[in-house]
Design a protein around this motif. Structure first.
Motif, PDB file in Angstrom:
ATOM      1  N   GLN A 263       0.835  -1.199   0.000  1.00 11.76           N
ATOM      2  CA  GLN A 263       0.000   0.000   0.000  1.00 11.76           C
ATOM      3  C   GLN A 263       0.872   1.252   0.000  1.00 11.76           C
ATOM      4  O   GLN A 263       0.624   2.198  -0.746  1.00 11.76           O
ATOM      5  N   LYS A 264       1.890   1.243   0.813  1.00 11.17           N
ATOM      6  CA  LYS A 264       2.790   2.394   0.902  1.00 11.17           C
ATOM      7  C   LYS A 264       3.498   2.643  -0.428  1.00 11.17           C
ATOM      8  O   LYS A 264       3.753   3.789  -0.805  1.00 11.17           O
ATOM      9  N   ALA A 265       3.785   1.559  -1.156  1.00  6.89           N
ATOM     10  CA  ALA A 265       4.443   1.672  -2.449  1.00  6.89           C
ATOM     11  C   ALA A 265       3.470   2.028  -3.571  1.00  6.89           C
ATOM     12  O   ALA A 265       3.871   2.180  -4.722  1.00  6.89           O
ATOM     13  N   GLY A 266       2.176   2.148  -3.234  1.00 10.75           N
ATOM     14  CA  GLY A 266       1.172   2.500  -4.233  1.00 10.75           C
ATOM     15  C   GLY A 266       0.710   1.340  -5.087  1.00 10.75           C
ATOM     16  O   GLY A 266       0.055   1.533  -6.109  1.00 10.75           O
ATOM     17  N   GLU A 267       1.019   0.102  -4.672  1.00  7.35           N
ATOM     18  CA  GLU A 267       0.649  -1.075  -5.466  1.00  7.35           C
ATOM     19  C   GLU A 267      -0.728  -1.621  -5.116  1.00  7.35           C
ATOM     20  O   GLU A 267      -1.305  -2.380  -5.883  1.00  7.35           O
ATOM     21  N   LEU A 268      -1.222  -1.269  -3.928  1.00  7.91           N
ATOM     22  CA  LEU A 268      -2.532  -1.728  -3.470  1.00  7.91           C
ATOM     23  C   LEU A 268      -3.343  -0.536  -2.985  1.00  7.91           C
ATOM     24  O   LEU A 268      -2.785   0.481  -2.574  1.00  7.91           O
ATOM     25  N   THR A 269      -4.652  -0.703  -2.992  1.00  9.54           N
ATOM     26  CA  THR A 269      -5.530   0.359  -2.512  1.00  9.54           C
ATOM     27  C   THR A 269      -5.221   0.705  -1.058  1.00  9.54           C
ATOM     28  O   THR A 269      -4.895  -0.170  -0.255  1.00  9.54           O
ATOM     29  N   GLU A 270      -5.335   1.983  -0.742  1.00 11.04           N
ATOM     30  CA  GLU A 270      -5.176   2.430   0.639  1.00 11.04           C
ATOM     31  C   GLU A 270      -6.532   2.754   1.257  1.00 11.04           C
ATOM     32  O   GLU A 270      -6.597   3.297   2.358  1.00 11.04           O
ATOM     33  N   ASP A 271      -7.615   2.424   0.534  1.00  8.27           N
ATOM     34  CA  ASP A 271      -8.961   2.720   1.010  1.00  8.27           C
ATOM     35  C   ASP A 271      -9.350   1.865   2.219  1.00  8.27           C
ATOM     36  O   ASP A 271     -10.279   2.209   2.951  1.00  8.27           O
ATOM     37  N   VAL A 272      -8.682   0.736   2.388  1.00 11.04           N
ATOM     38  CA  VAL A 272      -8.972  -0.181   3.492  1.00 11.04           C
ATOM     39  C   VAL A 272      -7.662  -0.473   4.198  1.00 11.04           C
ATOM     40  O   VAL A 272      -6.630  -0.654   3.550  1.00 11.04           O
ATOM     41  N   ASP A 273      -7.698  -0.531   5.534  1.00 13.17           N
ATOM     42  CA  ASP A 273      -6.449  -0.786   6.254  1.00 13.17           C
ATOM     43  C   ASP A 273      -5.931  -2.192   5.911  1.00 13.17           C
ATOM     44  O   ASP A 273      -6.708  -3.055   5.497  1.00 13.17           O
TER      45      ASP A 273
ATOM     46  N   ARG B 189      -7.915  -8.825  -7.643  1.00 15.67           N
ATOM     47  CA  ARG B 189      -7.186  -7.769  -8.355  1.00 15.67           C
ATOM     48  C   ARG B 189      -7.990  -6.474  -8.384  1.00 15.67           C
ATOM     49  O   ARG B 189      -7.449  -5.389  -8.155  1.00 15.67           O
ATOM     50  N   ARG B 190      -9.274  -6.585  -8.641  1.00 17.03           N
ATOM     51  CA  ARG B 190     -10.111  -5.378  -8.729  1.00 17.03           C
ATOM     52  C   ARG B 190     -10.363  -4.759  -7.363  1.00 17.03           C
ATOM     53  O   ARG B 190     -10.411  -3.528  -7.224  1.00 17.03           O
ATOM     54  N   LEU B 191     -10.519  -5.604  -6.359  1.00 18.02           N
ATOM     55  CA  LEU B 191     -10.793  -5.085  -5.010  1.00 18.02           C
ATOM     56  C   LEU B 191      -9.578  -4.478  -4.346  1.00 18.02           C
ATOM     57  O   LEU B 191      -9.706  -3.557  -3.536  1.00 18.02           O
ATOM     58  N   THR B 192      -8.413  -4.973  -4.682  1.00 19.57           N
ATOM     59  CA  THR B 192      -7.221  -4.556  -3.956  1.00 19.57           C
ATOM     60  C   THR B 192      -6.314  -3.621  -4.743  1.00 19.57           C
ATOM     61  O   THR B 192      -5.398  -3.036  -4.159  1.00 19.57           O
TER      62      THR B 192
END
Length: 198
Positions: free
Chosen positions: A136-146, A190-193
């Protein structure tokens, strides 16, 4: 002839996996585990303690197998869908593991007492959450959910195919296709994350 302790312990663990997967921790019987293994039940108490401790040993052993087969550290954040696919494959080949987790959740999940092998399992899942947080920090995954809830969603999505087979049957009119099921899980994860589009 010398007693093969390691072999006996493995026979008991293998038999206990079958017993616990079929009957759950409350319904499992030490005598049946011993009979399945072809070993005197006193060996169970000698090597593992009581039934709860044997269940803990089974879960720890099975979790170790999954962790070895599908290490999340080897999967970059953008590949979380691929990770879900590999976990799906593992559960397809080892359906008893989802059953063990489901039984534990039903019979132990809401109790205040410690879960089987809880410290080790907490550390194991902590590594997964840390990998998600880094992605998430690297911008590879959504940050919308912890990261903990995101990992829970991925695990829940994969496990649902194996712990809710009746829903698969009802929703898909019985026309299940393991390859299509796997692809659906991978696509959904893939779409959710994935990161939000800029």
């Amino acid at each position: 002839m010398a007693w093969d302790t390691a072999r006996t312990q493995q026979l008991l663990l293998d038999a206990a996996v079958e017993e616990f997967a079929e009957f759950g921790p409350d319904g499992a019987r030490i005598a049946r585990v011993a009979a399945r293994a072809g070993v005197n039940k006193e060996r169970i108490y000698q090597y593992f303690g009581n039934k709860e401790q044997l269940f803990g040993a089974v879960l720890a052993s099975e979790l170790g197998k999954l962790a070895e087969a599908v290490p999340i550290a080897a999967v970059p954040g953008a590949g979380l869908g691929d990770f879900a696919g590999r976990v799906f494959d593992y559960h397809s080949a080892n359906p008893h593991f989802s059953r063990l987790l489901a039984w534990e959740g039903l019979q132990r999940g809401t109790e205040a007492e410690e879960l089987a092998a809880e410290p080790e399992r907490t550390a194991h899942y902590g590594e997964k959450v840390a990998a998600v947080a880094a992605a998430q920090k690297a911008g590879e995954l959504t940050e919308d959910v912890d990261p903990g809830r995101l990992m829970f969603a991925v695990i829940g999505l994969v496990n649902a195919w194996f712990t809710l087979p009746q829903m698969v049957r009802l929703l898909l009119s019985g026309a299940t296709d393991p390859a299509a099921d796997r692809e659906a899980v991978v696509t959904l994860v893939r779409r959710l994350t994935g990161p939000a589009p800029h």
